[in-house]
Write a protein that holds these residues in place. Structure first.
Motif, PDB file in Angstrom:
ATOM      1  N   ARG A  14     -39.991 209.621   0.391  1.00 27.02           N
ATOM      2  CA  ARG A  14     -39.621 208.650   1.419  1.00 27.02           C
ATOM      3  C   ARG A  14     -39.667 209.274   2.803  1.00 27.02           C
ATOM      4  O   ARG A  14     -39.504 210.495   2.948  1.00 27.02           O
ATOM      5  N   ILE A  15     -39.848 208.425   3.795  1.00 30.56           N
ATOM      6  CA  ILE A  15     -39.698 208.844   5.190  1.00 30.56           C
ATOM      7  C   ILE A  15     -38.212 209.032   5.425  1.00 30.56           C
ATOM      8  O   ILE A  15     -37.426 208.100   5.303  1.00 30.56           O
ATOM      9  N   ALA A  16     -37.805 210.239   5.728  1.00 28.00           N
ATOM     10  CA  ALA A  16     -36.377 210.522   5.875  1.00 28.00           C
ATOM     11  C   ALA A  16     -36.216 211.759   6.734  1.00 28.00           C
ATOM     12  O   ALA A  16     -37.181 212.501   6.982  1.00 28.00           O
ATOM     13  N   THR A  17     -34.994 212.014   7.161  1.00 31.60           N
ATOM     14  CA  THR A  17     -34.731 213.170   8.012  1.00 31.60           C
ATOM     15  C   THR A  17     -34.777 214.466   7.222  1.00 31.60           C
ATOM     16  O   THR A  17     -34.910 215.537   7.798  1.00 31.60           O
ATOM     17  N   ARG A  18     -34.656 214.369   5.890  1.00 31.57           N
ATOM     18  CA  ARG A  18     -34.813 215.549   5.041  1.00 31.57           C
ATOM     19  C   ARG A  18     -35.626 215.149   3.810  1.00 31.57           C
ATOM     20  O   ARG A  18     -35.686 213.971   3.479  1.00 31.57           O
ATOM     21  N   PRO A  19     -36.277 216.127   3.151  1.00 33.08           N
ATOM     22  CA  PRO A  19     -37.142 215.785   2.011  1.00 33.08           C
ATOM     23  C   PRO A  19     -36.417 214.922   0.993  1.00 33.08           C
ATOM     24  O   PRO A  19     -35.289 215.225   0.607  1.00 33.08           O
ATOM     25  N   ASP A  20     -37.069 213.876   0.559  1.00 29.67           N
ATOM     26  CA  ASP A  20     -36.468 212.940  -0.384  1.00 29.67           C
ATOM     27  C   ASP A  20     -37.571 212.419  -1.299  1.00 29.67           C
ATOM     28  O   ASP A  20     -38.247 211.450  -0.953  1.00 29.67           O
ATOM     29  N   THR A  21     -37.726 213.067  -2.426  1.00 31.97           N
ATOM     30  CA  THR A  21     -38.737 212.672  -3.405  1.00 31.97           C
ATOM     31  C   THR A  21     -38.048 212.235  -4.686  1.00 31.97           C
ATOM     32  O   THR A  21     -37.239 212.984  -5.233  1.00 31.97           O
ATOM     33  N   SER A  22     -38.381 211.032  -5.130  1.00 34.78           N
ATOM     34  CA  SER A  22     -37.715 210.476  -6.309  1.00 34.78           C
ATOM     35  C   SER A  22     -38.698 209.717  -7.184  1.00 34.78           C
ATOM     36  O   SER A  22     -39.813 209.391  -6.753  1.00 34.78           O
ATOM     37  N   ASN A  23     -38.247 209.434  -8.403  1.00 42.72           N
ATOM     38  CA  ASN A  23     -39.006 208.590  -9.312  1.00 42.72           C
ATOM     39  C   ASN A  23     -38.657 207.125  -9.055  1.00 42.72           C
ATOM     40  O   ASN A  23     -37.484 206.779  -8.901  1.00 42.72           O
ATOM     41  N   TYR A  24     -39.674 206.295  -9.024  1.00 44.71           N
ATOM     42  CA  TYR A  24     -39.466 204.864  -8.841  1.00 44.71           C
ATOM     43  C   TYR A  24     -40.205 204.107  -9.935  1.00 44.71           C
ATOM     44  O   TYR A  24     -41.269 204.538 -10.403  1.00 44.71           O
ATOM     45  N   TRP A  25     -39.615 202.958 -10.309  1.00 42.49           N
ATOM     46  CA  TRP A  25     -40.180 202.131 -11.381  1.00 42.49           C
ATOM     47  C   TRP A  25     -40.295 200.686 -10.928  1.00 42.49           C
ATOM     48  O   TRP A  25     -39.431 200.179 -10.216  1.00 42.49           O
ATOM     49  N   GLY A  26     -41.328 200.031 -11.399  1.00 39.89           N
ATOM     50  CA  GLY A  26     -41.435 198.598 -11.219  1.00 39.89           C
ATOM     51  C   GLY A  26     -40.609 197.877 -12.270  1.00 39.89           C
ATOM     52  O   GLY A  26     -40.006 198.495 -13.150  1.00 39.89           O
ATOM     53  N   GLN A  27     -40.614 196.561 -12.189  1.00 39.40           N
ATOM     54  CA  GLN A  27     -39.777 195.759 -13.083  1.00 39.40           C
ATOM     55  C   GLN A  27     -40.444 195.530 -14.438  1.00 39.40           C
ATOM     56  O   GLN A  27     -39.796 195.094 -15.384  1.00 39.40           O
ATOM     57  N   GLY A  28     -41.727 195.817 -14.521  1.00 41.03           N
ATOM     58  CA  GLY A  28     -42.440 195.659 -15.786  1.00 41.03           C
ATOM     59  C   GLY A  28     -43.212 194.356 -15.864  1.00 41.03           C
ATOM     60  O   GLY A  28     -42.801 193.346 -15.291  1.00 41.03           O
ATOM     61  N   THR A  29     -44.332 194.399 -16.558  1.00 39.63           N
ATOM     62  CA  THR A  29     -45.126 193.197 -16.779  1.00 39.63           C
ATOM     63  C   THR A  29     -45.567 193.172 -18.237  1.00 39.63           C
ATOM     64  O   THR A  29     -45.981 194.195 -18.789  1.00 39.63           O
ATOM     65  N   GLN A  30     -45.447 192.021 -18.853  1.00 37.24           N
ATOM     66  CA  GLN A  30     -45.732 191.899 -20.274  1.00 37.24           C
ATOM     67  C   GLN A  30     -47.235 191.778 -20.520  1.00 37.24           C
ATOM     68  O   GLN A  30     -47.919 190.968 -19.889  1.00 37.24           O
ATOM     69  N   VAL A  31     -47.715 192.581 -21.453  1.00 36.30           N
ATOM     70  CA  VAL A  31     -49.095 192.480 -21.927  1.00 36.30           C
ATOM     71  C   VAL A  31     -49.033 192.173 -23.425  1.00 36.30           C
ATOM     72  O   VAL A  31     -48.427 192.923 -24.187  1.00 36.30           O
ATOM     73  N   THR A  32     -49.630 191.066 -23.810  1.00 38.02           N
ATOM     74  CA  THR A  32     -49.651 190.660 -25.209  1.00 38.02           C
ATOM     75  C   THR A  32     -51.095 190.512 -25.668  1.00 38.02           C
ATOM     76  O   THR A  32     -51.867 189.764 -25.049  1.00 38.02           O
ATOM     77  N   VAL A  33     -51.441 191.245 -26.714  1.00 37.35           N
ATOM     78  CA  VAL A  33     -52.799 191.192 -27.255  1.00 37.35           C
ATOM     79  C   VAL A  33     -52.710 190.531 -28.630  1.00 37.35           C
ATOM     80  O   VAL A  33     -52.172 191.107 -29.580  1.00 37.35           O
ATOM     81  N   SER A  34     -53.233 189.323 -28.698  1.00 36.31           N
ATOM     82  CA  SER A  34     -53.100 188.553 -29.938  1.00 36.31           C
ATOM     83  C   SER A  34     -54.168 187.479 -30.002  1.00 36.31           C
ATOM     84  O   SER A  34     -54.585 186.931 -28.973  1.00 36.31           O
ATOM     85  N   SER A  35     -54.597 187.174 -31.200  1.00 33.79           N
ATOM     86  CA  SER A  35     -55.560 186.093 -31.384  1.00 33.79           C
ATOM     87  C   SER A  35     -54.832 184.783 -31.687  1.00 33.79           C
ATOM     88  O   SER A  35     -55.472 183.743 -31.848  1.00 33.79           O
TER      89      SER A  35
END
Length: 122
Positions: free
Chosen positions: A101-122
């Motif tokens: 992140r843009i910050a006054t001191r180093p700030d590196t973190s893990n970030y996650w999205g909310q997720g998206t469903q993928v369904t593979v089916s006939s």
């Protein structure tokens, strides 16, 4: 706040294709790595593919040759092209970012999205 938002999931027949996209927003200095994880019902979250800032990529063995990860550093976006999808690829797919992140001191973190469903089916 840094946020990751996925799009592009859905229902597809075996052998079909889907393209997932991820957009990062907020006070981002750099995206050191961007990747995709997935979690199927009753299973642990697992790495699908990841790409670091140099462009080097790594894939789960089960998706090599079928999935392609890419990123646009200038737009803070990434994507996962999934071809020849199989029923066992059904899962919730999560965008991941190792972000400074843009910050006054180093700030590196893990970030996650909310997720998206993928369904593979006939």
């Amino acid at each position: 706040q840094v946020q990751l938002v996925e799009s592009g999931g859905g229902l597809v027949q075996p052998g079909g294709s889907l393209r997932l996209s991820c957009a990062a927003s907020g006070p981002i200095f750099s995206i050191n790595a961007m990747g995709w994880y997935r979690q199927a019902p009753g299973k642990q979250r697992e790495l699908v593919a990841i790409i670091i800032s140099s462009g080097m990529t790594n894939y789960a063995d089960s998706v090599k040759g079928r999935f392609t990860i890419s990123r646009d550093n200038g737009k803070n976006t990434g994507s996962l092209q999934m071809n020849n999808l199989l029923p066992e690829n059904t899962a919730v797919y999560y965008c991941y970012g190792l972000i400074s992140r843009i910050a006054t001191r180093p700030d590196t973190s893990n970030y996650w999205g909310q997720g998206t469903q993928v369904t593979v089916s006939s």
